[in-house]
Enzyme design. Structure first.
Site, PDB file in Angstrom:
ATOM      1  CD  GLU A   1      99.867  26.103  80.313  1.00  0.00           C
ATOM      2  OE1 GLU A   1     100.388  25.746  79.250  1.00  0.00           O
ATOM      3  OE2 GLU A   1     100.317  25.782  81.435  1.00  0.00           O
TER       4      GLU A   1
ATOM      5  CG  HIS B   1     101.040  21.274  82.324  1.00  0.00           C
ATOM      6  ND1 HIS B   1      99.713  21.434  82.036  1.00  0.00           N
ATOM      7  CD2 HIS B   1     101.669  22.197  81.551  1.00  0.00           C
ATOM      8  CE1 HIS B   1      99.545  22.394  81.152  1.00  0.00           C
ATOM      9  NE2 HIS B   1     100.723  22.884  80.830  1.00  0.00           N
TER      10      HIS B   1
ATOM     11  CG  HIS C   1     101.918  22.303  75.918  1.00  0.00           C
ATOM     12  ND1 HIS C   1     100.841  21.726  76.535  1.00  0.00           N
ATOM     13  CD2 HIS C   1     102.400  23.234  76.788  1.00  0.00           C
ATOM     14  CE1 HIS C   1     100.688  22.283  77.735  1.00  0.00           C
ATOM     15  NE2 HIS C   1     101.609  23.189  77.908  1.00  0.00           N
TER      16      HIS C   1
ATOM     17  CG  HIS D   1     104.234  29.343  83.768  1.00  0.00           C
ATOM     18  ND1 HIS D   1     102.890  29.062  83.946  1.00  0.00           N
ATOM     19  CD2 HIS D   1     104.653  28.463  82.816  1.00  0.00           C
ATOM     20  CE1 HIS D   1     102.532  28.063  83.148  1.00  0.00           C
ATOM     21  NE2 HIS D   1     103.576  27.691  82.444  1.00  0.00           N
TER      22      HIS D   1
HETATM   23 FE   LIG Z   1     101.813  24.346  79.728  1.00  0.00          FE
END
Ligand SMILES: [Fe+3]
Ligand SMILES: [Fe+3]
Lengths: 291, 114, 291, 114
Positions: C244, C12, C59, C197
């Site tokens: 995540e 996402h 988030h 990431h």
């Molecule tokens: Fe995220």
């Protein structure tokens, strides 16, 4: 290393706040309740803890049904109280000890518990009033805060709730966390709530002296017979608000070694509640014997 | 699951009540603030409607019908803030729910300690 | 009884919201990403799930550091989205299925997990955007909501975090809960986030194709080699936001039987992220073989 | 515990940062509301002070110093809302933190996919 010196447990009732505010400690209705704390105060004066880890349940002040935790650990620098809606006096904040709170949080998550970590937390009468009874001068001497606290919250409000066994194991993990904290601190455990009472329903006023005595015997001696008790069994025996005994069980779990009962009092009723005070001292033991 | 065992006169607060009583308990949660308690007292029904209570809940609130509030999904930890507004203590509430006088209810409590 | 038909996982990225809003699906930068969802859409059209249990992380929309859960289970009738601060369009709410949410909550607490139960919950891009990609018409046809959802939140924001092993076991308990739900429902699991990431620090831009491929192989086949990985190891390999992947592991845990990989795509980069899509179908099995 | 292993250029957000960065992250959390983003833009320093940021944090906010914000306890999940206000996307942020141009940073990302 930090050391757990023992535990103190007591019922909590909002009405106690008014009794303290109005100085009713010698009133015939209140005297048996407040007198129960005298031996605990004497013990405290001897053992002089630095920190109290306080096991209790929120009463709709800090948490709501929108986001209801099972377990919560306070990690705030300070824990204010607030208006709970009943006109009882708002207590001054208690100081926190964030490094110990985080140490406990890190440890218990590693042991596969999933507490909410609270850098802001309001404490209600379930924390403030037993503290004011055990640390007597707090009620009279505003701002007197002889210990720092780590509040540990347990959901007794909404099913699903953790089982007594899960609470006990959570306590064990907290005990191991405390005893692995590198600073030399004397830690006392405080469990509040219960014992038997039920405020609501046609069974309101339910009390169970026999069961409460059994529970206090198990707390002082071998708590394992309580581990098989379901929460619904607990309600049947101790009433819906008797579920607050989960706080005692979590506290008891954190006592890793042998214990000696310092004092016990039991009195019915304060408000609708069986009011108990119990103090256990953790006996000295070899570090290697710790779980 | 927890709701399966029936205990006389006892309302376990789980999935069903938590959903049914959400608005009612949410209103009671606001009573932690004195300003909200005052607003409620000034116009109880209007305050209930503002918080989205259903008719069953409003009726029970206005009638101070504690058993009705429980059946409508009320949770005692929140309801106690409502009954506090009405100036009812826990022995008053106990008497209301058990059909006793307050003195009878108090005597019952004392007797349990013998 | 409810039946888990399979899982869909996808990265996402907030930027996906803008790409959908601006109709950039055929843009050369975005095409490899959106094309990855086509086989999943085809599979969905065949299997037609009734419910999606969505594993993701907040988030900073629904939770803050004041009260940070480890695990959270949505139990709301409806899950609105809201402004997250980045100007991405706010999605319409997704409908909930509270009876299933509560069934799951009751079950996992009995299995000694301690999730926060959320009767109110805002869902952010981590839920809304993968949903809009898998259920393609949701992005174009406002109000089209082909499934009800149960959002499951996992803390990837603040240490302490649950281990991959704990996440996997939490997933297993959720899987058992779903498969013991008495209504005939087809349930798809959705795991969002990752893969590798890292947005922050001097190592920003860290990506790890080799590790991501290994993770997707484990998800499609045997996830057990991942169970020994610590969260810090995971950061080292996959970057901080690679944490995540916990969402994927929780999802994978809920697949109780054998699986078949329906589709897998992997593309670097979308924004700073390795963008993956993976669909697994749970193979038919004897009910008795369920754990 | 989680903070013991050192990974180059990586800031793990645990006990220490969570305490140190509380006010900073709390301010960023308010940026979920457009009105708050506008208020910040109208007076960045005043907004920071209103939320109790310390001098290190205020300096990093005003300088758009992302590494400084991390060192001051910022958490990227919340900081991203701040950098969004400044109109910086994740490649801009990446370039700022790694000392690259945005094109260099983008090329680095693409190269990782080969
Ligand atoms: Fe995220
Ligand atoms: Fe209580």
């Amino acid at each position: 290393m930090a050391r757990i010196i023992g535990s103190m447990s007591a019922s909590h009732v909002p009405a106690v706040g008014n009794a303290i505010a109005r100085g009713l400690q010698e009133d015939p209705y209140w005297k048996p309740f407040f007198d129960g704390f005298t031996p605990a105060q004497k013990w405290l004066a001897e053992v002089k803890p630095d920190v109290a880890v306080v096991f209790s349940n929120d009463h709709g002040l800090n948490f709501f049904l929108d986001k209801m935790p099972i377990f919560a650990i306070g990690a705030a620098p300070s824990y204010p109280s607030a208006d709970e809606g009943w006109g009882i006096p708002v207590n001054d904040p208690w100081p926190g000890i964030p490094p110990l709170s985080w140490h406990i949080a890190n440890h218990v998550v590693e042991e596969e518990f999933d507490p909410v970590i609270c850098q802001q937390m309001l404490i209600d009468h379930a924390v403030c009033l037993p503290m004011a009874c055990f640390f007597e001068d707090c009620g009279r001497n505003k701002g007197y805060r002889p210990v720092k606290i780590v509040p540990v919250g347990i959901n007794t409000v909404q099913f699903p709730m953790p089982s007594l066994k899960r609470c006990f194991e959570f306590g064990r993990a907290i005990g191991r966390a405390i005893e692995s904290y590198p600073e030399d601190l004397k830690v006392v455990l405080i469990g509040t709530g219960g014992l038997s009472h039920q405020l609501e329903g046609e069974r309101a006023g339910h009390l169970n002296k026999k069961f409460d005595t059994y529970c206090m015997d198990c707390i002082a001696g071998d708590p394992s017979p309580l581990l098989g008790l379901s929460n619904v069994d607990l309600v049947e025996q101790a009433g819906t608000a008797g579920l607050e005994f989960m706080n005692w069980m979590t506290m008891r779990g954190a006592l890793l070694g042998e214990v000696r009962e310092v004092t016990r009092t039991y009195h019915i009723p304060i408000s609708n509640t069986a009011a108990a005070v119990q103090v256990l001292e953790q006996l000295p033991r070899l570090a290697a014997a710790a779980e | 699951m927890a709701e399966q065992k029936q205990i006389f006169g006892t309302y376990l607060f789980g999935a069903e009540a938590a959903q049914k009583g959400y608005a009612l308990n949410n209103m009671c949660f606001t009573f932690n603030d004195k300003a909200n308690r005052d607003a409620f007292l000034a116009d109880p029904e209007g305050y209930c409607r503002k918080y989205g209570l259903n008719e069953e809940q409003i009726k029970a609130v206005l009638a101070k019908d504690v058993i009705g509030l429980l059946k409508a999904g009320g949770n005692i930890y929140y309801l106690a803030k409502l009954t506090g507004i009405y100036g009812l203590n826990m022995q008053d509430i106990g008497a209301i729910q058990t059909g006793m006088t307050v003195d009878q209810f108090k005597a019952k409590l004392v007797a349990a300690g013998k």
